[in-house]
Design a protein around this motif. Sequence first.
Motif, PDB file in Angstrom:
ATOM      1  N   MET A 130      -8.038   2.494  14.896  1.00  0.00           N
ATOM      2  CA  MET A 130      -6.992   2.784  13.925  1.00  0.00           C
ATOM      3  C   MET A 130      -6.911   1.675  12.876  1.00  0.00           C
ATOM      4  N   HIS A 131      -7.034   0.437  13.310  1.00  0.00           N
ATOM      5  CA  HIS A 131      -6.971  -0.722  12.413  1.00  0.00           C
ATOM      6  C   HIS A 131      -8.084  -0.652  11.371  1.00  0.00           C
ATOM      7  N   LYS A 132      -9.308  -0.428  11.819  1.00  0.00           N
ATOM      8  CA  LYS A 132     -10.446  -0.386  10.905  1.00  0.00           C
ATOM      9  C   LYS A 132     -10.370   0.819   9.970  1.00  0.00           C
ATOM     10  N   LYS A 133      -9.880   1.938  10.485  1.00  0.00           N
ATOM     11  CA  LYS A 133      -9.720   3.128   9.644  1.00  0.00           C
ATOM     12  C   LYS A 133      -8.726   2.845   8.524  1.00  0.00           C
ATOM     13  N   ARG A 134      -7.651   2.150   8.869  1.00  0.00           N
ATOM     14  CA  ARG A 134      -6.640   1.777   7.872  1.00  0.00           C
ATOM     15  C   ARG A 134      -7.253   0.846   6.824  1.00  0.00           C
ATOM     16  N   LEU A 135      -8.001  -0.146   7.284  1.00  0.00           N
ATOM     17  CA  LEU A 135      -8.645  -1.081   6.365  1.00  0.00           C
ATOM     18  C   LEU A 135      -9.600  -0.365   5.415  1.00  0.00           C
ATOM     19  N   ASN A 136     -10.421   0.522   5.948  1.00  0.00           N
ATOM     20  CA  ASN A 136     -11.387   1.242   5.123  1.00  0.00           C
ATOM     21  C   ASN A 136     -10.689   2.093   4.063  1.00  0.00           C
ATOM     22  N   LYS A 137      -9.587   2.711   4.472  1.00  0.00           N
ATOM     23  CA  LYS A 137      -8.824   3.546   3.543  1.00  0.00           C
ATOM     24  C   LYS A 137      -8.259   2.704   2.402  1.00  0.00           C
ATOM     25  N   ILE A 138      -7.722   1.535   2.742  1.00  0.00           N
ATOM     26  CA  ILE A 138      -7.137   0.648   1.741  1.00  0.00           C
ATOM     27  C   ILE A 138      -8.209   0.111   0.800  1.00  0.00           C
ATOM     28  N   THR A 151       2.940  -4.315  15.595  1.00  0.00           N
ATOM     29  CA  THR A 151       1.837  -5.275  15.531  1.00  0.00           C
ATOM     30  C   THR A 151       0.911  -5.123  16.728  1.00  0.00           C
ATOM     31  N   ASN A 152       1.503  -4.997  17.906  1.00  0.00           N
ATOM     32  CA  ASN A 152       0.706  -4.819  19.118  1.00  0.00           C
ATOM     33  C   ASN A 152      -0.224  -3.622  18.999  1.00  0.00           C
ATOM     34  N   MET A 153       0.332  -2.527  18.512  1.00  0.00           N
ATOM     35  CA  MET A 153      -0.467  -1.305  18.492  1.00  0.00           C
ATOM     36  C   MET A 153      -1.598  -1.387  17.470  1.00  0.00           C
ATOM     37  N   ILE A 154      -1.291  -1.866  16.261  1.00  0.00           N
ATOM     38  CA  ILE A 154      -2.317  -1.889  15.220  1.00  0.00           C
ATOM     39  C   ILE A 154      -3.401  -2.915  15.540  1.00  0.00           C
ATOM     40  N   MET A 155      -3.042  -3.990  16.245  1.00  0.00           N
ATOM     41  CA  MET A 155      -4.032  -5.001  16.606  1.00  0.00           C
ATOM     42  C   MET A 155      -4.877  -4.587  17.817  1.00  0.00           C
ATOM     43  N   LYS A 156      -4.287  -3.835  18.718  1.00  0.00           N
ATOM     44  CA  LYS A 156      -5.013  -3.423  19.919  1.00  0.00           C
ATOM     45  C   LYS A 156      -5.899  -2.212  19.680  1.00  0.00           C
ATOM     46  N   ASP A 157      -5.475  -1.336  18.781  1.00  0.00           N
ATOM     47  CA  ASP A 157      -6.233  -0.122  18.505  1.00  0.00           C
ATOM     48  C   ASP A 157      -7.202  -0.406  17.359  1.00  0.00           C
ATOM     49  N   VAL A 202       0.839  -1.200   0.000  1.00  0.00           N
ATOM     50  CA  VAL A 202       0.000   0.000   0.000  1.00  0.00           C
ATOM     51  C   VAL A 202       0.874   1.250   0.000  1.00  0.00           C
ATOM     52  N   PRO A 203       0.474   2.298  -0.710  1.00  0.00           N
ATOM     53  CA  PRO A 203       1.311   3.490  -0.877  1.00  0.00           C
ATOM     54  C   PRO A 203       1.100   4.564   0.186  1.00  0.00           C
ATOM     55  N   PHE A 204       0.433   4.213   1.290  1.00  0.00           N
ATOM     56  CA  PHE A 204       0.113   5.213   2.299  1.00  0.00           C
ATOM     57  C   PHE A 204       1.143   5.226   3.429  1.00  0.00           C
ATOM     58  N   LYS A 205       1.329   6.394   3.984  1.00  0.00           N
ATOM     59  CA  LYS A 205       2.199   6.507   5.154  1.00  0.00           C
ATOM     60  C   LYS A 205       1.554   5.813   6.349  1.00  0.00           C
ATOM     61  N   LEU A 206       2.368   5.529   7.344  1.00  0.00           N
ATOM     62  CA  LEU A 206       1.832   4.953   8.570  1.00  0.00           C
ATOM     63  C   LEU A 206       0.870   5.924   9.248  1.00  0.00           C
ATOM     64  N   PRO A 207      -0.135   5.412   9.935  1.00  0.00           N
ATOM     65  CA  PRO A 207      -0.928   6.305  10.776  1.00  0.00           C
ATOM     66  C   PRO A 207       0.008   7.082  11.706  1.00  0.00           C
ATOM     67  N   LYS A 208      -0.263   8.373  11.866  1.00  0.00           N
ATOM     68  CA  LYS A 208       0.627   9.228  12.649  1.00  0.00           C
ATOM     69  C   LYS A 208       0.861   8.681  14.055  1.00  0.00           C
ATOM     70  N   LEU A 256       1.613  -8.734   7.704  1.00  0.00           N
ATOM     71  CA  LEU A 256       1.210  -7.377   8.079  1.00  0.00           C
ATOM     72  C   LEU A 256       2.008  -6.316   7.331  1.00  0.00           C
ATOM     73  N   THR A 257       3.090  -6.719   6.671  1.00  0.00           N
ATOM     74  CA  THR A 257       3.966  -5.740   6.036  1.00  0.00           C
ATOM     75  C   THR A 257       3.271  -5.019   4.875  1.00  0.00           C
ATOM     76  N   LYS A 258       2.423  -5.741   4.132  1.00  0.00           N
ATOM     77  CA  LYS A 258       1.727  -5.107   3.004  1.00  0.00           C
ATOM     78  C   LYS A 258       0.650  -4.158   3.514  1.00  0.00           C
ATOM     79  N   PHE A 259      -0.065  -4.599   4.533  1.00  0.00           N
ATOM     80  CA  PHE A 259      -1.136  -3.807   5.125  1.00  0.00           C
ATOM     81  C   PHE A 259      -0.587  -2.512   5.738  1.00  0.00           C
ATOM     82  N   LEU A 260       0.545  -2.626   6.418  1.00  0.00           N
ATOM     83  CA  LEU A 260       1.136  -1.451   7.048  1.00  0.00           C
ATOM     84  C   LEU A 260       1.979  -0.634   6.082  1.00  0.00           C
ATOM     85  N   GLY A 261       2.382  -1.241   4.976  1.00  0.00           N
ATOM     86  CA  GLY A 261       3.304  -0.567   4.063  1.00  0.00           C
ATOM     87  C   GLY A 261       4.698  -0.507   4.645  1.00  0.00           C
ATOM     88  N   LEU A 262       5.069  -1.575   5.365  1.00  0.00           N
ATOM     89  CA  LEU A 262       6.372  -1.642   6.036  1.00  0.00           C
ATOM     90  C   LEU A 262       7.071  -2.955   5.682  1.00  0.00           C
TER      91      LEU A 262
END
Length: 360
Positions: free
Chosen positions: A263-271, A254-260, A34-40, A213-219
């Motif tokens: 933020m996780h759902k917002k990222r998914l919706n954006k993608i 991983t901990n943060m994106i899975m616990k929040d 994904v071409p998006f930056k990480l959530p701030k 998770l690397t593709k989803f996070l762009g990392l």
Amino acid sequence: MKVDFDIHGGNIEKEARKLGLSTDRIIDASASIVPFKLPKKLNNYLINSIKNESIKSYPDRSYSEVKNSIAKWHNIDPSMILPGNGASELFTWVARDAGLNGISSLPSPGFGDYQRALRCWNASYIHNPIPLSWTNRNPQPFPIKPKTHVLWITNPHNPTGQLWSRSSIEKLLTNYKLVICDEAFISLTPGGESQSIIDLTKNHKNLIVIRSLTKFLGLAGLRIGYAISNSDRLLEWKEIRDPWPVNTLAINATNMIMKDSKMHKKRLNKIHKWVEEEGKWLHQSLSEFSTIKPLPTTTNFQLIKSDSSILNVIENLKQRGILLRDCRSFITLDENWIRISLQKRKQNIRIINTLKDYIN
């Protein structure tokens, strides 16, 4: 067949050096990230992980916290999860079990790293071609039933982008000693999660699901993925693998994106919005060419067939700072095939306009 990772895609730094360009001047449409930056919030969290010196200590070998956070997201027991250094490291351990169970079937064309992993253990495998023509109806039934002991499935499929139906895969579980399902792109695919078979691991000990998770996070450089299977299998892998395959920063992300969940759902919706909008735009734009044909896809890349060799086009675009995926690393595909990974609209327009200089 030896897999040439120089034509695998994602070799942006190497190509930048050869071209004499900085990496920020290159459009890398060869790797499906994904071409998006990480959530701030996540970006700041990783920076603070370095500042507070949390990386001075060895990672927790039990990975308890990260397993719990992944388990909660998928509603499965933490003992059925094993984090890995990207999906590729986990394929190596999957291939060990595949070799112990007999001959593997690799639907082809398919991801070449499965072959690399199987060769690590001198495991036997055969290629079984899947049809290279399909409709845009999704999900689709998995199209083949090879007569082997082990079946590898990629869902959605790479490089075709087809999304296989959960029901068709579930029916196969009684036919094989081991079924391996690589769901690396399923979270990026609109509607993809409804076809996931993760929950089937609870009742099928012969099933292994791999996630990235690397593709989803762009990392892609951070290297984080996880296996889901029966706890006895994963415990055995843990005892014989490297002591610390996953680094602290990858664990923290991983901990943060899975616990929040927000933020996780917002990222998914954006993608998903991006895949739907840009996927449709790119497919329509590619369809206007007379000598190439984009095939239907559900995810963030498009497989394209040319009437003739397209290697010169790939090279010409590379010289202009655009990397496309040379598909010769996929069994059954030749120099007439390319794969283009979705970018943002500005970059997608540049790709299409540059293609117009070389093909009709």
